[in-house]
Scaffold this active site. Structure first.
Site, PDB file in Angstrom:
ATOM      1  N   ASP A   1       0.781  -1.242   0.000  1.00 54.77           N
ATOM      2  CA  ASP A   1       0.000   0.000   0.000  1.00 54.77           C
ATOM      3  C   ASP A   1       0.810   1.287   0.000  1.00 54.77           C
ATOM      4  OD1 ASP A   1       1.101   0.040   2.519  1.00 54.77           O
ATOM      5  OD2 ASP A   1      -0.716  -0.635   3.527  1.00 54.77           O
TER       6      ASP A   1
ATOM      7  N   GLU B   1      -0.256  -9.039  -1.116  1.00 53.43           N
ATOM      8  CA  GLU B   1      -0.867  -8.486   0.104  1.00 53.43           C
ATOM      9  C   GLU B   1      -2.089  -7.642  -0.266  1.00 53.43           C
ATOM     10  OE1 GLU B   1       0.596  -5.372   3.122  1.00 53.43           O
ATOM     11  OE2 GLU B   1       1.515  -7.179   3.911  1.00 53.43           O
TER      12      GLU B   1
ATOM     13  N   GLU C   1      -2.255   5.186   2.771  1.00 54.24           N
ATOM     14  CA  GLU C   1      -2.174   3.768   2.415  1.00 54.24           C
ATOM     15  C   GLU C   1      -3.521   3.140   2.089  1.00 54.24           C
ATOM     16  OE1 GLU C   1      -0.567   5.170   4.961  1.00 54.24           O
ATOM     17  OE2 GLU C   1       1.553   4.807   4.587  1.00 54.24           O
TER      18      GLU C   1
ATOM     19  N   HIS D   1       5.932   5.624  12.897  1.00 48.40           N
ATOM     20  CA  HIS D   1       6.330   6.458  11.753  1.00 48.40           C
ATOM     21  C   HIS D   1       5.183   6.952  10.885  1.00 48.40           C
ATOM     22  CE1 HIS D   1       5.397   3.594   8.558  1.00 48.40           C
ATOM     23  NE2 HIS D   1       5.748   2.655   9.396  1.00 48.40           N
TER      24      HIS D   1
ATOM     25  N   ARG E   1       2.381   8.612   8.664  1.00 44.29           N
ATOM     26  CA  ARG E   1       2.179  10.026   8.315  1.00 44.29           C
ATOM     27  C   ARG E   1       1.067  10.677   9.139  1.00 44.29           C
ATOM     28  NH1 ARG E   1       4.286  12.432   3.220  1.00 44.29           N
ATOM     29  NH2 ARG E   1       5.861  10.956   2.555  1.00 44.29           N
TER      30      ARG E   1
ATOM     31  N   HIS F   1      12.746   5.519  12.867  1.00 40.04           N
ATOM     32  CA  HIS F   1      12.642   5.708  11.408  1.00 40.04           C
ATOM     33  C   HIS F   1      13.510   6.896  10.984  1.00 40.04           C
ATOM     34  CE1 HIS F   1      10.572   6.141   7.514  1.00 40.04           C
ATOM     35  NE2 HIS F   1       9.961   5.006   7.760  1.00 40.04           N
TER      36      HIS F   1
HETATM   37  C1  UD1 Z   1       6.561   5.169   3.646  1.00 41.74           C
HETATM   38  C2  UD1 Z   1       5.218   4.665   3.119  1.00 41.74           C
HETATM   39  C3  UD1 Z   1       4.465   3.910   4.214  1.00 41.74           C
HETATM   40  C4  UD1 Z   1       5.346   2.822   4.819  1.00 41.74           C
HETATM   41  C5  UD1 Z   1       6.660   3.406   5.275  1.00 41.74           C
HETATM   42  C6  UD1 Z   1       7.532   2.310   5.782  1.00 41.74           C
HETATM   43  C7  UD1 Z   1       4.024   6.030   1.460  1.00 41.74           C
HETATM   44  C8  UD1 Z   1       3.154   7.188   1.225  1.00 41.74           C
HETATM   45  N1  UD1 Z   1       4.387   5.816   2.734  1.00 41.74           N
HETATM   46  O1  UD1 Z   1       6.350   6.073   4.736  1.00 41.74           O
HETATM   47  O2  UD1 Z   1       3.305   3.333   3.668  1.00 41.74           O
HETATM   48  O3  UD1 Z   1       4.657   2.273   5.935  1.00 41.74           O
HETATM   49  O4  UD1 Z   1       7.297   4.068   4.176  1.00 41.74           O
HETATM   50  O5  UD1 Z   1       8.627   2.788   6.479  1.00 41.74           O
HETATM   51  O6  UD1 Z   1       4.372   5.349   0.533  1.00 41.74           O
HETATM   52  N2  UD1 Z   1      14.138   8.635   4.842  1.00 41.74           N
HETATM   53  C9  UD1 Z   1      15.509   8.538   4.754  1.00 41.74           C
HETATM   54  N3  UD1 Z   1      16.047   7.323   4.398  1.00 41.74           N
HETATM   55  C10 UD1 Z   1      15.305   6.221   4.169  1.00 41.74           C
HETATM   56  C11 UD1 Z   1      13.901   6.334   4.277  1.00 41.74           C
HETATM   57  C12 UD1 Z   1      13.340   7.559   4.607  1.00 41.74           C
HETATM   58  O7  UD1 Z   1      16.227   9.486   4.962  1.00 41.74           O
HETATM   59  O8  UD1 Z   1      15.862   5.160   3.847  1.00 41.74           O
HETATM   60  C13 UD1 Z   1      13.542   9.958   5.185  1.00 41.74           C
HETATM   61  C14 UD1 Z   1      13.590  10.955   4.010  1.00 41.74           C
HETATM   62  O9  UD1 Z   1      13.772  12.238   4.509  1.00 41.74           O
HETATM   63  C15 UD1 Z   1      12.169  10.825   3.418  1.00 41.74           C
HETATM   64  C16 UD1 Z   1      11.365  10.600   4.683  1.00 41.74           C
HETATM   65  O10 UD1 Z   1      12.162   9.783   5.512  1.00 41.74           O
HETATM   66  O11 UD1 Z   1      11.780  11.961   2.695  1.00 41.74           O
HETATM   67  C17 UD1 Z   1      10.006   9.981   4.517  1.00 41.74           C
HETATM   68  O12 UD1 Z   1      10.066   8.814   3.674  1.00 41.74           O
HETATM   69  P1  UD1 Z   1       8.717   8.279   2.986  1.00 41.74           P
HETATM   70  O13 UD1 Z   1       8.922   7.081   2.167  1.00 41.74           O
HETATM   71  O14 UD1 Z   1       8.063   9.432   2.293  1.00 41.74           O
HETATM   72  O15 UD1 Z   1       7.975   7.850   4.309  1.00 41.74           O
HETATM   73  P2  UD1 Z   1       6.490   7.646   4.687  1.00 41.74           P
HETATM   74  O16 UD1 Z   1       5.534   8.168   3.671  1.00 41.74           O
HETATM   75  O17 UD1 Z   1       6.324   8.122   6.076  1.00 41.74           O
HETATM   76  N1  UDP Z   2      11.984  -3.181  10.592  1.00 43.00           N
HETATM   77  C1  UDP Z   2      13.369  -3.306  10.439  1.00 43.00           C
HETATM   78  N2  UDP Z   2      14.178  -2.445  11.125  1.00 43.00           N
HETATM   79  C2  UDP Z   2      13.673  -1.478  11.947  1.00 43.00           C
HETATM   80  C3  UDP Z   2      12.269  -1.350  12.063  1.00 43.00           C
HETATM   81  C4  UDP Z   2      11.451  -2.204  11.369  1.00 43.00           C
HETATM   82  O1  UDP Z   2      13.842  -4.172   9.729  1.00 43.00           O
HETATM   83  O2  UDP Z   2      14.477  -0.740  12.531  1.00 43.00           O
HETATM   84  C5  UDP Z   2      11.113  -4.113   9.856  1.00 43.00           C
HETATM   85  C6  UDP Z   2      10.033  -4.782  10.657  1.00 43.00           C
HETATM   86  O3  UDP Z   2      10.482  -5.970  11.278  1.00 43.00           O
HETATM   87  C7  UDP Z   2       8.976  -5.040   9.605  1.00 43.00           C
HETATM   88  C8  UDP Z   2       9.109  -3.860   8.682  1.00 43.00           C
HETATM   89  O4  UDP Z   2      10.416  -3.334   8.905  1.00 43.00           O
HETATM   90  O5  UDP Z   2       9.259  -6.211   8.866  1.00 43.00           O
HETATM   91  C9  UDP Z   2       8.072  -2.820   8.955  1.00 43.00           C
HETATM   92  O6  UDP Z   2       8.375  -1.689   8.213  1.00 43.00           O
HETATM   93  P1  UDP Z   2       7.855  -0.246   8.562  1.00 43.00           P
HETATM   94  O7  UDP Z   2       7.549  -0.150  10.009  1.00 43.00           O
HETATM   95  O8  UDP Z   2       8.844   0.689   7.983  1.00 43.00           O
HETATM   96  O9  UDP Z   2       6.558  -0.137   7.685  1.00 43.00           O
HETATM   97  P2  UDP Z   2       5.060  -0.681   7.793  1.00 43.00           P
HETATM   98  O10 UDP Z   2       5.078  -2.104   8.228  1.00 43.00           O
HETATM   99  O11 UDP Z   2       4.338   0.194   8.752  1.00 43.00           O
HETATM  100  O12 UDP Z   2       4.523  -0.498   6.428  1.00 43.00           O
END
Ligand code: UD1
Ligand code: UDP
Length: 384
Positions: free
Chosen positions: A98, A120, A134, A211, A213, A244
């Site tokens: 999602d 999924e 999502e 984490h 949004r 995160h």
């Molecule tokens: C996104 C997904 C959410 C998922 C989550 C898992 C969307 C809209 N949201 O969250 O469904 O549950 O990922 O974690 O698709 N950042 C880094 N390095 C990384 C990752 C993130 O620096 O490896 C920082 C960056 O500043 C980035 C911010 O985190 O801009 C947010 O990342 P983003 O993918 O937009 O996060 P979410 O939308 O919160």
């Molecule tokens: N996870 C990880 N390292 C971390 C935190 C989470 O490997 O520091 C794993 C966790 O075990 C799970 C997945 O990341 O498998 C969940 O991802 P996240 O919480 O980013 O997203 P969501 O499940 O909410 O989409």
């Protein structure tokens, strides 16, 4: 023999964890030619997973920017995927779950008249705003998909109610359980050494992640304040919180929880480290989707820091409770589990409503059946 060409598209940490076992399965299977495209909506957190599971992308769009907006991700992924699809020309695109990468991957394939398989599929809260974005991402992906791999019977039922063709839905279990089966080990030694030094018998380790949004801002501050109250009230508790990389999460978590001697804030853990700390902890508090699936299979109670969940199976089984983001409720519900043994024992049951470790195999078999490569219908996952 002509192989079925499958292009998997993903971009974030959870998608990568849940797609890695499937990529490995398709690469092992002689009937498939599997390619991997990553949008890299996440960068470091995606790379951690790719390296753990030895997945090397054939295409990497590298779209992540700091504090990216949904508009940034949507536009950059859609434009980038056009070129990828033109080069790869797959028979089918597989997307997962999602995220915005998921929806845009499905949309790009649709624009190119390429079939879409949704892994999924069928999770719903029935509230368009929770989780945001999502719930809409998975609904829109479901509308674009030709094949739906539902993890459970509940998610299949959701799709049937929306009028999805029953012949296009396969109940497979969730691939996250496939991943979990390869990572958890009794004698695991953490490379994050502080986790080796915790006395897991004397202390009650509460594993935390947050984490979402819709929780950014005040709700996340409230969550952190509730956690702080809980630690102060319960001297035997140690919090382990891998934070995160989103700066909007880090800023709040470190400013409210940083510096406390029983709160261990860490950078994102490698997935094998995460799964093993989950296996050793006392309980989990999270707003993550994936953790709600993993922790029940390890027998750990979960308090969900959200107001809705799309994963009702473990709530029904009694191992997961939705507690929301209110500071006082968080402290109260957690304290109940820490101090009341009966309450804890009622929730700490190992249940596997989400999978048995064979979801990837079932998805591969379902693809073969759908594309006429076998007449044998795959057996479905039945939750025990
Ligand atoms: C996104 C997904 C959410 C998922 C989550 C898992 C969307 C809209 N949201 O969250 O469904 O549950 O990922 O974690 O698709 N950042 C880094 N390095 C990384 C990752 C993130 O620096 O490896 C920082 C960056 O500043 C980035 C911010 O985190 O801009 C947010 O990342 P983003 O993918 O937009 O996060 P979410 O939308 O919160
Ligand atoms: N996870 C990880 N390292 C971390 C935190 C989470 O490997 O520091 C794993 C966790 O075990 C799970 C997945 O990341 O498998 C969940 O991802 P996240 O919480 O980013 O997203 P969501 O499940 O909410 O989409």
């Amino acid at each position: 023999m002509r192989k079925l060409k499958v292009l998997t598209i993903f971009g974030t940490r959870p998608e990568a964890i849940k797609m890695a076992p499937l990529v490995q399965e398709l690469k092992r299977n002689e009937f498939f030619h599997c390619e991997v495209a990553v949008t890299a909506q996440h960068r470091q957190m995606l790379d951690q997973v790719l390296s753990l599971f030895d997945v090397v992308p054939d295409y990497d769009l590298d779209i992540m920017t700091d504090r990216q907006t949904l508009f940034d991700i949507t536009a950059r992924a859609l434009t980038g995927l056009k070129d990828v699809l033109e080069k790869s020309r797959p028979d089918v695109v597989l997307v997962h779950g999602d995220t915005t990468t998921t929806f845009i991957g499905a949309l790009a394939a649709f624009y190119m008249h390429i079939k879409v398989g949704h892994v999924e599929a069928g999770l719903r809260t029935f509230n368009k705003w929770l989780p945001f974005p999502e719930e809409m991402n998975r609904k829109l992906t479901g509308s674009l998909a030709d094949l739906h791999f539902s993890p459970t019977d509940t998610s299949r039922e959701n799709l049937l109610r929306e009028g999805v063709n029953p012949d296009s839905i396969f109940v497979t279990g969730n691939t996250v359980i496939d991943a979990l089966k390869t990572t958890v080990k009794k004698d695991f030694i953490f490379s994050t050494d502080i986790l080796n030094r915790i006395d897991y018998k004397k202390k009650k380790v509460v594993l935390v992640t947050a984490h979402r949004r819709e929780n950014l801002g005040e709700p996340l501050k409230d969550i952190c304040r509730g956690l702080l109250d809980m630690v102060e009230k319960n001297p035997e508790v140690v919090i382990v919180y891998p934070v995160h990389l989103n700066p909007a999460v880090r800023d709040v978590a470190y400013s409210i929880l940083g510096g406390h001697d029983r709160i261990i804030l860490l950078p994102p853990l490698d997935t094998d480290e995460m799964h093993n700390i989950m296996a050793r902890c006392y309980m989990v508090m999270t707003d993550s989707g994936g953790l709600q699936e993993e922790a029940p299979s390890l027998g750990k109670p979960v308090l969900v820091l959200r107001n809705e969940t799309e994963r009702p199976e473990a709530v029904r089984a009694g191992t997961v409770k939705v507690v929301g983001t209110d500071r006082h409720r968080i402290c109260e519900e957690a304290t109940k589990l820490i101090t009341n043994k009966d309450e804890y024992d009622r929730m700490a049951n190992a249940v596997n409503p989400y999978g048995d470790g064979f979801a990837s195999k079932r998805i591969a078999q379902s693809l073969m059946y759908f594309f006429g490569m076998t007449l044998q219908k795959p057996e479905e996952f039945v939750s025990i």
